[in-house]
Design a protein around this motif. Structure first.
Motif, PDB file in Angstrom:
ATOM      1  N   THR A 223       0.933 -10.511 -72.712  1.00 31.23           N
ATOM      2  CA  THR A 223      -0.489 -10.814 -72.637  1.00 31.23           C
ATOM      3  C   THR A 223      -0.640 -12.326 -72.597  1.00 31.23           C
ATOM      4  O   THR A 223       0.185 -13.051 -73.159  1.00 31.23           O
ATOM      5  CB  THR A 223      -1.251 -10.198 -73.830  1.00 31.23           C
ATOM      6  N   ILE A 224      -1.675 -12.814 -71.904  1.00 31.21           N
ATOM      7  CA  ILE A 224      -1.804 -14.259 -71.694  1.00 31.21           C
ATOM      8  C   ILE A 224      -3.236 -14.719 -71.937  1.00 31.21           C
ATOM      9  O   ILE A 224      -4.185 -13.966 -71.758  1.00 31.21           O
ATOM     10  CB  ILE A 224      -1.372 -14.684 -70.276  1.00 31.21           C
ATOM     11  N   ARG A 225      -3.344 -15.982 -72.334  1.00 30.91           N
ATOM     12  CA  ARG A 225      -4.633 -16.665 -72.356  1.00 30.91           C
ATOM     13  C   ARG A 225      -4.448 -18.079 -71.821  1.00 30.91           C
ATOM     14  O   ARG A 225      -3.552 -18.802 -72.249  1.00 30.91           O
ATOM     15  CB  ARG A 225      -5.216 -16.744 -73.765  1.00 30.91           C
ATOM     16  N   VAL A 226      -5.297 -18.459 -70.901  1.00 29.44           N
ATOM     17  CA  VAL A 226      -5.364 -19.837 -70.431  1.00 29.44           C
ATOM     18  C   VAL A 226      -6.456 -20.524 -71.242  1.00 29.44           C
ATOM     19  O   VAL A 226      -7.617 -20.117 -71.193  1.00 29.44           O
ATOM     20  CB  VAL A 226      -5.703 -19.890 -68.930  1.00 29.44           C
ATOM     21  N   SER A 227      -6.103 -21.547 -72.010  1.00 26.43           N
ATOM     22  CA  SER A 227      -7.074 -22.214 -72.884  1.00 26.43           C
ATOM     23  C   SER A 227      -7.679 -23.424 -72.180  1.00 26.43           C
ATOM     24  O   SER A 227      -6.952 -24.336 -71.786  1.00 26.43           O
ATOM     25  CB  SER A 227      -6.389 -22.675 -74.180  1.00 26.43           C
ATOM     26  N   ILE A 228      -8.992 -23.416 -72.028  1.00 28.29           N
ATOM     27  CA  ILE A 228      -9.703 -24.507 -71.362  1.00 28.29           C
ATOM     28  C   ILE A 228     -10.803 -25.026 -72.276  1.00 28.29           C
ATOM     29  O   ILE A 228     -11.510 -24.247 -72.917  1.00 28.29           O
ATOM     30  CB  ILE A 228     -10.327 -24.047 -70.035  1.00 28.29           C
TER      31      ILE A 228
END
Length: 345
Positions: A223-228
């Protein structure tokens, strides 16, 4: 291969697809705002969402939020394990705790008992901003990051709790990669990937794509999250594009040339105008600035245009179909994308 966990309606790990996550930036106790943002995230392709739980009101708000959304809710907990317990009782599908600040072992054991009773998963999420000093003195930072998470995992296992997701995030790409490689060699729990505090849009996109892409190509990550630092919907869009680029998701894409002095049409404007529609209809559409290399380079696309002095040539699967005037390019492409997707072979 990692083991498989079931989190609400999502299967995580094993041979299951990589799951896209994001996190709300609304105040969780502002229930209606939080629900709206979660639904926006879900519409963009988010499959799990994390909400901050800094106080009791936020924990209890999860019950109301759960009534209006259809994706699993993860409660993000720092310092106070009692908030994690309250979040579980309010319907959270997963809890995220930080090994650097959750406190003594008895708190983790108490949380594990409640999570086990309710069938709720726990993500042990370490990050470079909250490493214990003794770990930093003993190990390099990447290893310290990994070992911080692994120590918490061991405590949970001693309580007979195995419904675990693990993550180790740094703002540094190399540290993130090394920490997750280390973890993947030690345990078979599902791994959540991301680069923490990755920055604003462009910087985050670059750092996240490198770290997440590299690890996924090595078979690490479930599972992934791109943090912006910005709109979380953008996180989901970039995450989708990472998975698509690695052939881990199938959806439409616009391929467009970088343009040069031979360019005869506004490639960027056309590509941006049709991009959302193309992705939704699962097609590959080429927008090329000229016919010199355009038809050849875009020949694998379902539909494509290549600019000419008077307009553009329209091609399908590399074969020219007709010429169209410049002012009709978007209109013609839109009609084909919407009405002819079922006829494209």
């Amino acid at each position: 291969m990692s083991k498989t966990l079931k989190i609400a309606n999502i299967f995580l790990g094993g041979n299951n697809p990589v799951v896209i996550q994001s996190m709300t930036n609304t105040k969780t106790q502002e229930v209606e705002k939080t629900i709206r943002q979660i639904n926006d995230l879900m519409s963009a392709g988010c499959e799990m969402v994390r909400v901050s739980v800094p106080d009791l009101e936020s924990a209890q708000s999860i019950k109301l939020i759960k009534q209006k959304v259809r994706i699993p809710i993860i409660a993000d907990i720092h310092f106070d394990h009692k908030l994690a317990i309250e979040a579980i009782k309010s319907g959270a599908d997963k809890i995220r705790i930080n090994p650097g600040n959750i406190g003594p072992e008895w708190k983790i054991r108490e949380l594990a008992k409640v999570a086990k009773d309710y069938g709720v998963a726990i993500r042990v999420g370490s990050n470079s901003g909250s490493l214990r000093k003794d770990y930093e003195q003993k190990h390099d930072r990447a290893t310290a990051l990994a070992e911080s998470a692994l120590k918490e995992v061991l405590i949970l296992e001693k309580e007979g709790f195995y419904n675990i997701v693990i993550s180790a995030k740094s703002s540094d790409v190399i540290e993130t990669i090394k920490a997750n490689e280390y973890i993947s060699q030690k345990v078979d729990y599902p791994i959540h990937l991301g680069v923490t505090e990755a920055g604003t849009h462009i910087t985050s996109t670059v750092k996240s794509s490198i770290a997440i892409g590299y690890l996924l190509l090595k078979g690490i990550g479930d599972t992934i999250r791109v943090s912006i630092s910005g709109d979380p919907v953008e996180e989901v869009i970039i995450a989708r594009k990472i998975l698509m680029s690695l052939h881990l998701r199938k959806e439409g894409q616009v391929i467009a040339c970088p343009t040069c002095s031979r360019c005869e049409i506004n490639v960027e404007q056309i590509a941006k105008t049709i991009e959302a529609l193309v992705e939704k209809n699962n097609l590959t559409v080429a927008v090329m600035g000229c016919v010199v290399n355009g038809i050849g380079e875009g020949g694998h696309a379902d539909i494509g245009v290549a600019g000419t002095k008077n307009g553009a040539v329209l091609f399908m699967k590399g074969k020219i179909v007709k010429t169209i005037p410049k002012e009709k390019i978007v209109e013609v492409l839109t009609e084909l994308i919407v009405n002819r997707t079922d006829k494209l072979e």
